[in-house]
Design an enzyme around this catalytic site. Sequence first.
Site: not given
Ligand code: UD1
Length: 418
Positions: A22-23, A92, A116, A121-125, A305, A397
């Site tokens: 899926k991922n 998401r 959430c 789960r911020p998206i700042d990065l 996961d 999912r």
């Molecule tokens: C992906 C996987 C999810 C898995 C996760 C970690 C998919 C569809 N989902 O989620 O199943 O649990 O990787 O292996 O592939 N963060 C920030 N800012 C950002 C983005 C992330 O602070 O802009 C933080 C998140 O809050 C979290 C950490 O980084 O604490 C890891 O998140 P991330 O690696 O981005 O996971 P996802 O891509 O959401």
Amino acid sequence: MSKFFINGGKKLRGEVEIESAKNALLPILSACNLIDGKVVLHKVPAFSDVIAMLDVLKHLGAKVEWQDDSVTIDMTSPKRHDVPVELASKARASIYMLGPILARNKIAKVAYPGGCEIGLRPIDLHLSGMGALGAKVVEKNGYIYCNGANMKGGDVILNFPSVGATENIIMASVLTKGRTRIFNCAKEPEIVDLQNFLNACGAKVYNAGCGVIEIEGVDRLNGCEYQTISDRIITGTYMLACAMTGGEITLKNVDPSHNQALISKLLNSSCQIHIKNDIIKMKANGRAKAFGELETAVYPGFPTDLQAQAMALQCVSDGTSMIVENLFEARFKHIPELIKMGGDISFRDRVCVVRGKSKLYGADVFAHDLRGGASLVMAGLVAEGYTTISNIQLIDRGYFKLEHTLTALGADIKRIED
Ligand code: UD1
């Protein structure tokens, strides 16, 4: 609303062919926005997240056709550049659409992604990555507006190796002129798979999985036929369920190198594991020994996961384990449910202690998130008596027809309508 109804106590025995990840599928579906031609993806399970992403692609102008378990996506003529809130709230991963829509159309408007359930789960990065490539990013009224008229390749330095941000930035840069480098990028196998898919379409992406990712922008990407890697989290879930039920299973179509952290834990907890090419044969030797210490980490560390499923195993293992969840701050919602089933667990913030007991008991429990829901199914498989799990659309999912596979392995599990 459906529920799972499980009569516990059966050992898992038999063979499972593991499906596509899926991922890996979700970012590759997003990447279809970039492709001027037809993409044919083979062996695609109709996970509800996959269906939600296909709905977004249709909204954006793609023609989508299923033939058996292959899906053809034709985004030759994109019609829109927006993801509305009602579609974004269903998956998401809709945030992964931002980079590719922007790269293809030089403009994007994407609603904040839904759900959430495991943390903020911020998206700042993701957004600072787009900014580093020269996009103008404005957040207003629940939408992210990006203008990419002046985008060009550049250096992106992530302050955390986020999987989603790494994928989004790769997809934003493949059609952006110049060279992009992503420092401190994530190294998960799904990112290597995204690179392989994009390169099969004519992109120039290098080093995913092993260092600083480099992307040389190209003018156009063509279609291709592709099959993603298999799902390492589903593989891990069945391995943990086998250990938990004292079973003996064979898993086919796996890449054992993707599950090394789990395999080493299971070997230390007295399971027998034999690996040959893409097959794992596993046999549990009676009650598993507790893992002791377990910390989730970015790849190749122990995956967040699989944390919930590993916790379910610790509930019936011999000994005490400490589990630390380092990735997501709210990923312990399965604990109160496991406690209802007799689990002896105490926790504070991101740390929990599980004292293994010889038995769990059936109960009515609630799935708060996808993997936590899977841990409750596993607990139900070993529990004495009957377990009912509600809110299982979250489990759907990421596990396609889970009850069919478990039934084939000898479990007594049914999907019932409320
Ligand atoms: C992906 C996987 C999810 C898995 C996760 C970690 C998919 C569809 N989902 O989620 O199943 O649990 O990787 O292996 O592939 N963060 C920030 N800012 C950002 C983005 C992330 O602070 O802009 C933080 C998140 O809050 C979290 C950490 O980084 O604490 C890891 O998140 P991330 O690696 O981005 O996971 P996802 O891509 O959401």
